[in-house]
Design a protein around this motif. Sequence first.
Motif, mmCIF file in Angstrom:
data_model
loop_
_atom_site.group_PDB
_atom_site.id
_atom_site.type_symbol
_atom_site.label_atom_id
_atom_site.label_comp_id
_atom_site.label_asym_id
_atom_site.label_seq_id
_atom_site.Cartn_x
_atom_site.Cartn_y
_atom_site.Cartn_z
ATOM 1 N N UNK A 1 8.306 13.745 26.005
ATOM 2 C CA UNK A 1 7.385 11.808 26.070
ATOM 3 C C UNK A 1 8.428 10.923 25.510
ATOM 4 N N UNK A 2 9.648 10.717 24.756
ATOM 5 C CA UNK A 2 10.890 9.958 25.217
ATOM 6 C C UNK A 2 11.710 10.154 26.866
ATOM 7 N N UNK A 3 11.832 11.380 27.095
ATOM 8 C CA UNK A 3 12.068 11.254 28.308
ATOM 9 C C UNK A 3 10.944 10.967 29.492
ATOM 10 N N UNK A 4 10.035 10.450 28.834
ATOM 11 C CA UNK A 4 9.280 9.845 29.838
ATOM 12 C C UNK A 4 9.651 8.482 29.682
ATOM 13 N N UNK A 5 9.414 8.383 28.755
ATOM 14 C CA UNK A 5 10.018 6.991 27.923
ATOM 15 C C UNK A 5 10.847 6.115 29.441
ATOM 16 N N UNK A 6 12.247 6.973 28.814
ATOM 17 C CA UNK A 6 13.853 6.733 29.052
ATOM 18 C C UNK A 6 13.403 6.238 31.054
ATOM 19 N N UNK A 7 12.295 7.154 31.381
ATOM 20 C CA UNK A 7 12.626 7.402 33.299
ATOM 21 C C UNK A 7 11.807 6.405 33.502
ATOM 22 N N UNK A 8 11.013 5.606 32.841
ATOM 23 C CA UNK A 8 10.539 4.474 33.187
ATOM 24 C C UNK A 8 10.477 3.375 32.851
ATOM 25 N N UNK A 9 10.430 3.261 31.753
ATOM 26 C CA UNK A 9 11.059 1.432 30.768
ATOM 27 C C UNK A 9 12.083 1.874 30.676
ATOM 28 N N UNK A 10 13.121 0.497 31.737
ATOM 29 C CA UNK A 10 14.224 0.572 32.084
ATOM 30 C C UNK A 10 15.231 -0.144 30.843
ATOM 31 N N UNK A 11 14.030 -1.162 30.026
ATOM 32 C CA UNK A 11 14.947 -2.205 29.157
ATOM 33 C C UNK A 11 14.403 -1.166 27.085
ATOM 34 N N UNK A 12 14.569 -0.656 26.879
ATOM 35 C CA UNK A 12 14.819 0.113 25.413
ATOM 36 C C UNK A 12 15.578 -0.427 24.633
ATOM 37 N N UNK A 13 14.864 -0.628 23.402
ATOM 38 C CA UNK A 13 16.171 -1.086 22.048
ATOM 39 C C UNK A 13 15.501 0.000 21.406
ATOM 40 N N UNK A 14 16.727 1.049 20.986
ATOM 41 C CA UNK A 14 16.583 1.452 20.130
ATOM 42 C C UNK A 14 16.975 1.285 19.070
ATOM 43 N N UNK B 1 7.522 1.352 20.237
ATOM 44 C CA UNK B 1 7.754 3.134 19.595
ATOM 45 C C UNK B 1 6.163 4.257 20.257
ATOM 46 N N UNK B 2 5.262 4.819 19.713
ATOM 47 C CA UNK B 2 4.389 5.350 20.499
ATOM 48 C C UNK B 2 3.587 4.916 21.259
ATOM 49 N N UNK B 3 3.323 2.839 20.955
ATOM 50 C CA UNK B 3 2.346 1.987 22.175
ATOM 51 C C UNK B 3 3.803 2.542 23.054
ATOM 52 N N UNK B 4 4.380 2.626 23.753
ATOM 53 C CA UNK B 4 5.255 2.790 24.722
ATOM 54 C C UNK B 4 4.572 3.845 25.427
ATOM 55 N N UNK B 5 4.545 5.462 25.123
ATOM 56 C CA UNK B 5 3.668 6.566 25.725
ATOM 57 C C UNK B 5 2.620 5.550 26.092
ATOM 58 N N UNK B 6 1.482 5.332 25.104
ATOM 59 C CA UNK B 6 0.340 4.858 24.858
ATOM 60 C C UNK B 6 0.193 3.942 26.185
ATOM 61 N N UNK B 7 0.775 3.198 26.243
ATOM 62 C CA UNK B 7 0.757 2.154 28.193
ATOM 63 C C UNK B 7 1.283 3.107 29.142
ATOM 64 N N UNK B 8 2.108 4.111 28.854
ATOM 65 C CA UNK B 8 2.672 4.919 30.154
ATOM 66 C C UNK B 8 1.535 5.648 30.452
ATOM 67 N N UNK C 1 1.969 -3.768 22.244
ATOM 68 C CA UNK C 1 1.217 -2.710 21.907
ATOM 69 C C UNK C 1 1.508 -1.771 21.009
ATOM 70 N N UNK C 2 1.123 -1.682 19.629
ATOM 71 C CA UNK C 2 2.181 -0.454 18.986
ATOM 72 C C UNK C 2 1.543 1.098 18.953
ATOM 73 N N UNK C 3 1.980 1.640 17.639
ATOM 74 C CA UNK C 3 1.413 2.733 17.303
ATOM 75 C C UNK C 3 0.150 3.664 16.660
ATOM 76 N N UNK C 4 -0.837 2.241 16.617
ATOM 77 C CA UNK C 4 -1.564 3.179 15.950
ATOM 78 C C UNK C 4 -2.177 3.640 16.462
#
Length: 215
Positions: free
Chosen positions: A58-71, A31-38, A6-9
């Motif tokens: 939103x970044x903090x929420x992503x970091x809290x819930x997603x264990x594998x992040x490729x930045x 990218x923003x698709x991560x927050x969309x999924x959550x 899921x992308x950020x469209x």
Amino acid sequence: MEINIVGGGPEELLPDLSEFRHDGNVWVGVDRGVFTLLSKGITPYMAFGDFDSVTATETKKIEKHVHVMKKFKPEKDETDMELAFNWALGEQPEKIRMFGATGGRLDHFFANVQLLLKPALNNIELNIEIIDKQNHILIKTPGSYEMKINQDRKYISFIPMSPFVKGLTLEGFKYPLKDCQIPWGSTLCISNELISDYGTFSFSEGILMVIRSQD
């Protein structure tokens, strides 16, 4: 295994993602698709991106819930979607679906369409699709394929993605073809329709994009 990316469209162009929540499916956010999924109750297995399109909260929420992040840094040779797509190819799944890959910037859209071509250009047999609320896009290599009628996607277009598509035959369609050669730039095969429950298309050479759409 099937991988859904899921992308950020634009979120309003997404289909109902719950239709694709099956056991064994792997979800990947870009990218923003991560927050969309959550926000839709789906926790992605992995996240890719420079995350320049999400807020600090939103970044903090992503970091809290997603264990594998490729930045990644914004200055890089691949788009965030391509980085996720390349990872997915390496997992050798049965199918890859891309959501949030249409709408917004045209350069990003065309780049995402070109990603569909990667397996075909490298002689890899793999089902890859771009899906949004209105369209379903896929790439096919030479062979014979059956299509089932779908009133939600009743318009079917065939677009050459190589200099020529040779031997294109359409059976069970409103506008049939028999052993036709379609060059780049042709609009001959735009907006066809099935006239029965099933139809078939086949071709002998080239790469063909198939788009099922609704108004």
